[in-house]
Design a protein around this motif. Structure first.
Motif, PDB file in Angstrom:
ATOM      1  N   PHE A 279      43.317  35.772  62.547  1.00  0.00           N
ATOM      2  CA  PHE A 279      42.957  35.142  61.257  1.00  0.00           C
ATOM      3  C   PHE A 279      43.919  35.584  60.164  1.00  0.00           C
ATOM      4  O   PHE A 279      44.597  36.612  60.282  1.00  0.00           O
ATOM      5  N   ASN A 280      43.965  34.778  59.102  1.00  0.00           N
ATOM      6  CA  ASN A 280      44.601  35.179  57.843  1.00  0.00           C
ATOM      7  C   ASN A 280      43.501  35.415  56.823  1.00  0.00           C
ATOM      8  O   ASN A 280      42.473  34.716  56.841  1.00  0.00           O
ATOM      9  N   MET A 281      43.716  36.393  55.951  1.00  0.00           N
ATOM     10  CA  MET A 281      42.793  36.604  54.845  1.00  0.00           C
ATOM     11  C   MET A 281      43.601  36.902  53.595  1.00  0.00           C
ATOM     12  O   MET A 281      44.598  37.627  53.665  1.00  0.00           O
ATOM     13  N   SER A 282      43.211  36.311  52.471  1.00  0.00           N
ATOM     14  CA  SER A 282      43.824  36.676  51.191  1.00  0.00           C
ATOM     15  C   SER A 282      42.728  36.866  50.159  1.00  0.00           C
ATOM     16  O   SER A 282      41.763  36.095  50.125  1.00  0.00           O
ATOM     17  N   ILE A 283      42.898  37.910  49.331  1.00  0.00           N
ATOM     18  CA  ILE A 283      42.041  38.082  48.154  1.00  0.00           C
ATOM     19  C   ILE A 283      42.932  37.821  46.937  1.00  0.00           C
ATOM     20  O   ILE A 283      43.978  38.456  46.786  1.00  0.00           O
ATOM     21  N   PHE A 284      42.523  36.850  46.129  1.00  0.00           N
ATOM     22  CA  PHE A 284      43.309  36.441  44.971  1.00  0.00           C
ATOM     23  C   PHE A 284      42.724  37.083  43.711  1.00  0.00           C
ATOM     24  O   PHE A 284      41.511  37.006  43.492  1.00  0.00           O
ATOM     25  N   SER A 285      43.601  37.672  42.879  1.00  0.00           N
ATOM     26  CA  SER A 285      43.076  38.199  41.607  1.00  0.00           C
ATOM     27  C   SER A 285      44.150  38.223  40.536  1.00  0.00           C
ATOM     28  O   SER A 285      45.334  38.109  40.829  1.00  0.00           O
ATOM     29  N   VAL A 286      43.690  38.372  39.285  1.00  0.00           N
ATOM     30  CA  VAL A 286      44.602  38.439  38.134  1.00  0.00           C
ATOM     31  C   VAL A 286      44.349  39.776  37.421  1.00  0.00           C
ATOM     32  O   VAL A 286      43.489  40.549  37.839  1.00  0.00           O
ATOM     33  N   ARG A 287      45.088  40.041  36.356  1.00  0.00           N
ATOM     34  CA  ARG A 287      44.888  41.317  35.642  1.00  0.00           C
ATOM     35  C   ARG A 287      43.565  41.330  34.879  1.00  0.00           C
ATOM     36  O   ARG A 287      42.743  42.201  35.063  1.00  0.00           O
ATOM     37  N   GLU A 288      43.387  40.353  34.029  1.00  0.00           N
ATOM     38  CA  GLU A 288      42.185  40.325  33.183  1.00  0.00           C
ATOM     39  C   GLU A 288      42.073  38.899  32.668  1.00  0.00           C
ATOM     40  O   GLU A 288      43.001  38.400  32.027  1.00  0.00           O
ATOM     41  N   ASP A 289      40.985  38.232  32.964  1.00  0.00           N
ATOM     42  CA  ASP A 289      40.831  36.853  32.509  1.00  0.00           C
ATOM     43  C   ASP A 289      39.355  36.533  32.656  1.00  0.00           C
ATOM     44  O   ASP A 289      38.847  36.441  33.773  1.00  0.00           O
ATOM     45  N   GLU A 290      38.666  36.374  31.537  1.00  0.00           N
ATOM     46  CA  GLU A 290      37.207  36.222  31.645  1.00  0.00           C
ATOM     47  C   GLU A 290      36.799  34.923  32.336  1.00  0.00           C
ATOM     48  O   GLU A 290      35.686  34.794  32.820  1.00  0.00           O
ATOM     49  N   ARG A 291      37.736  33.964  32.418  1.00  0.00           N
ATOM     50  CA  ARG A 291      37.422  32.704  33.106  1.00  0.00           C
ATOM     51  C   ARG A 291      37.555  32.839  34.617  1.00  0.00           C
ATOM     52  O   ARG A 291      36.964  32.110  35.379  1.00  0.00           O
ATOM     53  N   PHE A 292      38.429  33.734  35.062  1.00  0.00           N
ATOM     54  CA  PHE A 292      38.779  33.818  36.477  1.00  0.00           C
ATOM     55  C   PHE A 292      37.821  34.747  37.221  1.00  0.00           C
ATOM     56  O   PHE A 292      37.214  35.630  36.627  1.00  0.00           O
ATOM     57  N   ARG A 293      37.660  34.515  38.512  1.00  0.00           N
ATOM     58  CA  ARG A 293      36.915  35.445  39.347  1.00  0.00           C
ATOM     59  C   ARG A 293      37.746  35.729  40.597  1.00  0.00           C
ATOM     60  O   ARG A 293      38.385  34.820  41.141  1.00  0.00           O
TER      61      ARG A 293
END
Ligand SMILES: [Zn+2]
Length: 347
Positions: A279-293
């Protein structure tokens, strides 16, 4: 509710050889990702993977040089410069995080699970994964503190060669940089767009919408929310997870991280039942963004037929258009059952 699960359902006509060449109709769907609008094709074909036999691959890998085995790790793998990671490598329990010799980003780390050269998928419990994931998060936290220009953080995993891994020895790849990948850029821009149009956060509405319609809803682990992806990335349906409270991997506490791994372990148990061993797995994230999860996808990888063909072909390679041979809704109940009673309560 502005999250839309849009699809176009079509049928193609042919004279079917399996029905004495009588006129037949084969259905297909074109689906639009509720966030990015990217399309994918979904079929409902009677496909079941054959039981895998990784023994030949493991045997071959033992004869090849493995830089991650304990006798070679210290002398064959690089160290971080002192101004990045003063101790050279990040050590968490049995896991070591080292620099990636193929730097996919400004800061790229490889998190080696343990001394074990091969860990069968069924042994990938939360307990057996937590050290490597914690090392990856520690790396992200250290980079976030030391370089304010870095805005995108991902943890990625190719498990076994069918998923693209050249090294059997289990390892994660963690990338931190200031230019997002195509997928992450689309997500970030689409999230911004969604808020501009609706005044709301996309991911909260997404969780609400998937809970309400129920057909792809898998379960909850702590504050992580699990569902089948509406537009799958892989030949077989993949699984999505939303961290409902955080936008950056640097913010995730031990409890939430462990809850995520409990969910991931269940997904892998389900893959095993389906004869999927890579399988492939990715966790996506940003530094700080109240809209993003923060969110993750776990995607089965396999050689679908006895000839050993790749599960991604011209559609993905040339058209950037995924296709899936089973509808996510059709396989959802089996995974939901594995999430069980403890998975239904959002803490
Ligand atoms: Zn090894």
């Amino acid at each position: 509710m502005a999250v839309a699960f849009k699809k176009i359902i079509g049928k193609t006509r042919l004279m079917n050889p399996f029905k004495d060449h009588a006129l037949d109709e084969i259905p297909y769907e074109i689906r639009f990702d509720p966030l990015t609008g990217e399309t994918g094709r979904v079929f409902d074909l009677p496909y079941k993977a054959d039981p895998p036999d990784p023994s030949e691959t493991i045997e071959r890998s033992m004869k090849l040089f493995c830089p991650f085995c304990p006798e070679t790790l210290a002398k064959s793998t690089p160290l971080f410069p002192k101004d990045v990671i003063p101790e050279g490598r990040i050590q968490v329990g049995e896991a070591s995080l080292i620099p990636n010799l193929v730097p996919f980003d400004k800061y790229a780390g490889v998190s080696i699970f343990s001394a074990r050269h091969y860990i069968p998928m069924e042994e990938l419990s939360a307990e057996n994964m937590v050290d490597a994931f914690t090392a990856a998060r520690t790396f992200i936290q250290r980079i976030a503190e030391s370089d304010p220009l870095v805005r995108f953080f991902t943890i990625n995993w190719n498990y076994m060669p069918p998923a693209g891994s050249s090294i059997v020895h289990p390892h994660l790849q963690t990338n931190c940089g200031d230019v997002p990948t195509n997928e992450l850029r689309l997500q970030v821009e689409a999230c911004k767009d969604y808020t501009r149009k609706t005044g709301r956060g996309y991911w909260e509405d997404f969780v609400e919408a998937e809970k309400e319609n129920g057909v792809r809803y898998v379960g909850q682990m702590g504050s992580t929310f699990w569902s089948m992806s509406f537009v799958p990335f892989g030949f077989l349906p993949d699984v999505s997870c939303v961290f409902t409270e955080e936008s950056s991997l640097a913010q995730v506490d031990d409890r939430t991280f462990y809850a995520f791994l409990e969910g991931l372990a269940r997904v892998l148990r389900y893959f095993k039942e389906e004869n999927i061993s890579s399988f492939n797995m990715s966790i996506f994230s940003v530094r700080e963004d109240e809209r993003f999860r923060i969110h993750a996808r776990v995607c089965p990888r396999l050689f679908p037929r006895a000839i050993g063909n790749n599960d991604m072909a011209y559609m993905q390679a040339m058209h950037r258009e995924p296709f899936t041979v089973r509808p996510p809704e059709a396989v959802c109940p089996r995974l939901r059952a594995l999430f069980g009673v403890n998975a239904g309560v959002m803490e």
